[in-house]
Write a protein that holds these residues in place. Structure first.
Motif, short mmCIF file in Angstrom:
data_model
loop_
_atom_site.label_atom_id
_atom_site.label_comp_id
_atom_site.label_asym_id
_atom_site.label_seq_id
_atom_site.Cartn_x
_atom_site.Cartn_y
_atom_site.Cartn_z
N MET A 140 0.83 -1.21 0.00
CA MET A 140 0.00 0.00 0.00
C MET A 140 0.86 1.26 0.00
N LYS A 141 1.81 1.29 -0.92
CA LYS A 141 2.68 2.46 -1.17
C LYS A 141 3.59 2.78 0.02
N ARG A 142 3.81 1.83 0.87
CA ARG A 142 4.77 2.02 1.95
C ARG A 142 5.83 0.95 1.88
N GLU A 143 7.04 1.29 2.22
CA GLU A 143 8.14 0.34 2.23
C GLU A 143 8.84 0.41 3.58
N VAL A 144 8.97 -0.76 4.20
CA VAL A 144 9.62 -0.82 5.51
C VAL A 144 10.63 -1.97 5.49
N PRO A 145 11.71 -1.84 6.26
CA PRO A 145 12.69 -2.93 6.31
C PRO A 145 12.18 -4.08 7.17
N LEU A 146 12.69 -5.27 6.90
CA LEU A 146 12.36 -6.45 7.68
C LEU A 146 13.64 -7.24 7.94
N SER A 147 13.87 -7.54 9.20
CA SER A 147 15.08 -8.29 9.58
C SER A 147 14.80 -9.78 9.65
N TYR A 148 15.80 -10.55 9.34
CA TYR A 148 15.72 -12.01 9.43
C TYR A 148 15.86 -12.43 10.89
N THR A 149 15.06 -13.39 11.30
CA THR A 149 15.20 -13.99 12.63
C THR A 149 15.31 -15.49 12.47
N GLY A 150 16.28 -16.06 13.12
CA GLY A 150 16.47 -17.51 13.02
C GLY A 150 17.94 -17.86 13.15
N PRO A 151 18.27 -19.12 12.95
CA PRO A 151 19.66 -19.55 13.08
C PRO A 151 20.54 -18.97 11.97
N ASN A 152 21.81 -18.79 12.26
CA ASN A 152 22.76 -18.35 11.25
C ASN A 152 22.94 -19.44 10.20
N GLY A 153 23.19 -19.04 8.97
CA GLY A 153 23.40 -20.02 7.90
C GLY A 153 23.40 -19.35 6.55
N ILE A 154 23.30 -20.17 5.50
CA ILE A 154 23.25 -19.63 4.15
C ILE A 154 21.83 -19.76 3.61
N ILE A 155 21.49 -18.87 2.69
CA ILE A 155 20.18 -18.97 2.03
C ILE A 155 20.28 -20.07 0.97
N TYR A 156 19.59 -21.17 1.22
CA TYR A 156 19.64 -22.29 0.28
C TYR A 156 18.54 -22.18 -0.77
N GLN A 157 17.39 -21.63 -0.37
CA GLN A 157 16.25 -21.57 -1.28
C GLN A 157 15.52 -20.25 -1.10
N VAL A 158 15.07 -19.67 -2.22
CA VAL A 158 14.25 -18.45 -2.21
C VAL A 158 12.87 -18.82 -2.73
N TYR A 159 11.83 -18.41 -2.01
CA TYR A 159 10.47 -18.82 -2.35
C TYR A 159 9.61 -17.68 -2.89
N PHE A 160 10.18 -16.53 -3.16
CA PHE A 160 9.37 -15.44 -3.70
C PHE A 160 10.01 -14.91 -4.97
N ASP A 161 9.18 -14.30 -5.80
CA ASP A 161 9.64 -13.69 -7.05
C ASP A 161 9.50 -12.18 -6.97
N HIS A 162 10.27 -11.51 -7.81
CA HIS A 162 10.21 -10.05 -7.89
C HIS A 162 8.79 -9.60 -8.24
N ASN A 163 8.29 -8.63 -7.51
CA ASN A 163 7.00 -8.00 -7.77
C ASN A 163 5.81 -8.95 -7.57
N GLN A 164 5.99 -9.97 -6.75
CA GLN A 164 4.93 -10.94 -6.48
C GLN A 164 4.38 -10.74 -5.08
N ASN A 165 3.04 -10.72 -4.96
CA ASN A 165 2.41 -10.64 -3.65
C ASN A 165 2.53 -12.00 -2.95
N ILE A 166 3.03 -11.97 -1.73
CA ILE A 166 3.20 -13.19 -0.93
C ILE A 166 2.20 -13.14 0.22
N ASP A 167 1.47 -14.24 0.41
CA ASP A 167 0.49 -14.29 1.49
C ASP A 167 1.18 -14.42 2.84
N VAL A 168 0.49 -13.99 3.88
CA VAL A 168 1.01 -14.11 5.23
C VAL A 168 1.30 -15.58 5.55
#
Length: 216
Positions: free
Chosen positions: A157-185
């Protein structure tokens, strides 16, 4: 640590999932000529505009609505005692057995093995610029994340806010979202694993690609 090899063997014992076919609303059910044991297909076409196999039609107030197969598979059970009868919404009229594809087996293993970080709200998600550049150039597995690390931009809704990762340290093995795609909660955004688990995961995925035999 999850025993990935054991998980794969368990999936091999039951290489399918049974899906309940239910009525979308109240009405009178009439089954098509489909029979138990028949193979069915789900929607096809570039935009999945061609419906899957017709299983039944439900009529309410003279308005018929087709019930189509939602997955490729085999009709395991049909509750024909409901044929030509009025039924309530959400009544199970059959069971479809969907045999897992290689891709689905791999996805199941990854989702049970990786630490999944979920979307806190329905929105569009982006990596912060420097991470986004690194992912595009070197791939997501070049990114190491730590708990509390600023990783995403949430756009809604025309607002952009940062979001921090929470969880164990590691590498990103898989990405589940695409550019400009709405992701459900509560949908996963990324899957993270420890560096010492990467080789094991890739060995199991290689086994699936070489050994898994799709049944339909």
């Amino acid at each position: 640590m999850l025993d990935i090899t054991k998980l794969l063997e368990e999936i091999k014992q039951h290489p399918y999932k049974d899906l309940s076919i239910r009525t979308p609303h109240t009405g009178i059910i009439e089954f098509s000529n489909i029979q138990e044991g028949d193979n069915v297909i789900d929607a096809t076409g570039e935009f999945r505009e061609i419906p899957g196999t017709k299983i039944a039609v439900i009529t309410r107030e003279n308005n018929p609505r087709f019930i189509h197969a939602c997955q490729k598979g085999m009709i395991q059970k049909l509750h024909r005692e409901y044929d030509s009868r009025f039924v309530e919404s959400g009544v199970e009229i059959g069971v479809l057995r969907h045999f897992l594809t290689k891709e689905e087996v791999i996805n199941t293993i990854l989702q049970k093995t990786l630490h999944l970080f979920y979307a806190p709200e329905r929105a569009k998600y982006y990596f912060i610029p420097d991470i986004n550049t690194k992912v595009k150039v070197y791939g997501c597995r070049s990114v190491t994340v730590t708990n509390g690390m600023e990783l995403f931009i949430v756009s809604r809704m025309k607002r952009e806010v940062p979001l921090s990762y929470t969880g164990p340290n590691g590498i990103i093995y898989q990405v589940y979202f695409d550019h400009n795609q709405n992701i459900d909660v509560n949908q996963p955004l990324i899957g993270v694993c420890s560096p010492d688990q990467v080789e094991t995961i890739e060995d199991v995925i290689s086994r699936v690609n070489h050994e898994w035999k799709e049944q339909n």
